[in-house]
Design an enzyme around this catalytic site. Sequence first.
Site, PDB file in Angstrom:
ATOM      1  N   ASP A  70       0.879  -0.748  -0.029  1.00 44.95           N
ATOM      2  CA  ASP A  70       0.488  -0.289   0.122  1.00 44.95           C
ATOM      3  C   ASP A  70       0.869   1.279  -0.004  1.00 44.95           C
ATOM      4  O   ASP A  70       1.925   1.458   0.700  1.00 44.95           O
ATOM      5  CB  ASP A  70      -1.059  -0.110   1.353  1.00 44.95           C
ATOM      6  CG  ASP A  70      -0.383  -0.117   2.307  1.00 44.95           C
ATOM      7  OD1 ASP A  70       0.567  -0.589   2.233  1.00 44.95           O
ATOM      8  OD2 ASP A  70      -0.754   0.830   3.411  1.00 44.95           O
ATOM      9  N   GLU A 135       0.227  -0.977   5.982  1.00 44.96           N
ATOM     10  CA  GLU A 135       1.426  -0.299   6.321  1.00 44.96           C
ATOM     11  C   GLU A 135       0.648   0.868   6.837  1.00 44.96           C
ATOM     12  O   GLU A 135       1.302   1.393   7.895  1.00 44.96           O
ATOM     13  CB  GLU A 135       2.663  -1.108   5.739  1.00 44.96           C
ATOM     14  CG  GLU A 135       3.773  -0.423   7.155  1.00 44.96           C
ATOM     15  CD  GLU A 135       3.946   0.872   7.250  1.00 44.96           C
ATOM     16  OE1 GLU A 135       5.000   1.563   8.008  1.00 44.96           O
ATOM     17  OE2 GLU A 135       4.497   2.127   6.767  1.00 44.96           O
TER      18      GLU A 135
HETATM   19 ZN   LIG Z   1       6.945   2.817   4.466  1.00 46.97          ZN
END
Ligand SMILES: [Zn+2]
Length: 377
Positions: A70, A135
């Site tokens: 992501d 993340e």
């Molecule tokens: Zn990163």
Amino acid sequence: MTSSATLDLSLELLRQPSVTPIDHNCQNIMANRLAQVGFNIEHMRFEDVDNLWARRGTQDPVFCFAGHTDVVPTGDLQAWQSAPFQPEIRDGTLYGRGAADMKTALAAMVIATERFVKKHPDHKGSIAYLITSDEEGPSINGTVKVIETLEARQEKITWCLVGEPSSTQQLGDIIKNGRRGSLNGVLTVKGKQGHVAYPHLARNPIHLAAAAIYELSETVWDKGNEYFPATTFQISNIHAGTGATNVVPGTVEVTFNFRYSTELSADQLKQRVTELLDRHGLEYDIVWTLSGLPFLTPVGELVNAAKNAIHQVTGVTAELSTSGGTSDGRFIAPTGAQVLELGVLNASIHQINEHVNVADLEPLAEIYEEILVQLLA
Ligand SMILES: [Zn+2]
């Protein structure tokens, strides 16, 4: 350099608009490549988050590449010189959202693995991948859940390389071998609302809190240690007032954050703050949120393999650092794994016109491959 395997795979990943928590097929692209060189593939989806656990081999030790597919949102599209999900090379620089954080590192991992496996089909131990699409978001259904799953079946990672962009001036100059802890607090100091012209009928919480806030900002919490800089305290917001100029507010709210070393625990910090506020005779509430425990990988097999590999490929002598924000390493380290972060330059991460030097991509793949050679050949 016009074309390379690492660049080609980077471009393929960068074309996927995988704004957190959307993976947008990035993990399939990686998994398909890994399956072809003998990896067992497990897709672990939790809620709206895609995670990939891939492993080649069943033996210990387990070397794991970790990272995220992501990316953060693009921001103002008009401000980008080229479209964020149509990667473009201009003057040896590759532009695109995720170019530095961290799709080029994901590509380098896969290329390094393919080359290593071809040369060492019967390598020692296992190679694994722990990849998430969560993340940059709340980090609830990503790495932490995969780790829980692995722990439940007693599957352990020995060495973990997180491909976060750790480099500062040149590729490989910095290895992150730990991170400070992060502790947030929201302090509400209570007074009594009233008219500014009749202060004897009110108690101004801003005035009451001022001396304590000053003392908090001046306190030396610790001196750090060999691996960590000293613990820091920063106020990010102070808020009070009703909007009217003639009103003494009833409360003042102070939002602050500690980035703390391994010299102190979160509980010790909380206790010291509480003691300080009590000493100032304040009436207050405080809400704490622990957003990450500190972790540290001392010099050992993994750090040495990374340093040797960097030096061999680039001639650079890497320095160890624990500075910077949190990363998913904080979820992996508590299992007992040695964890470090090593990737491209971080100067443009999360910015408009995020970019990376094209000339760094092949060397990064070579560094990753050499680390595999040092540990598993
Ligand atoms: Zn990163």
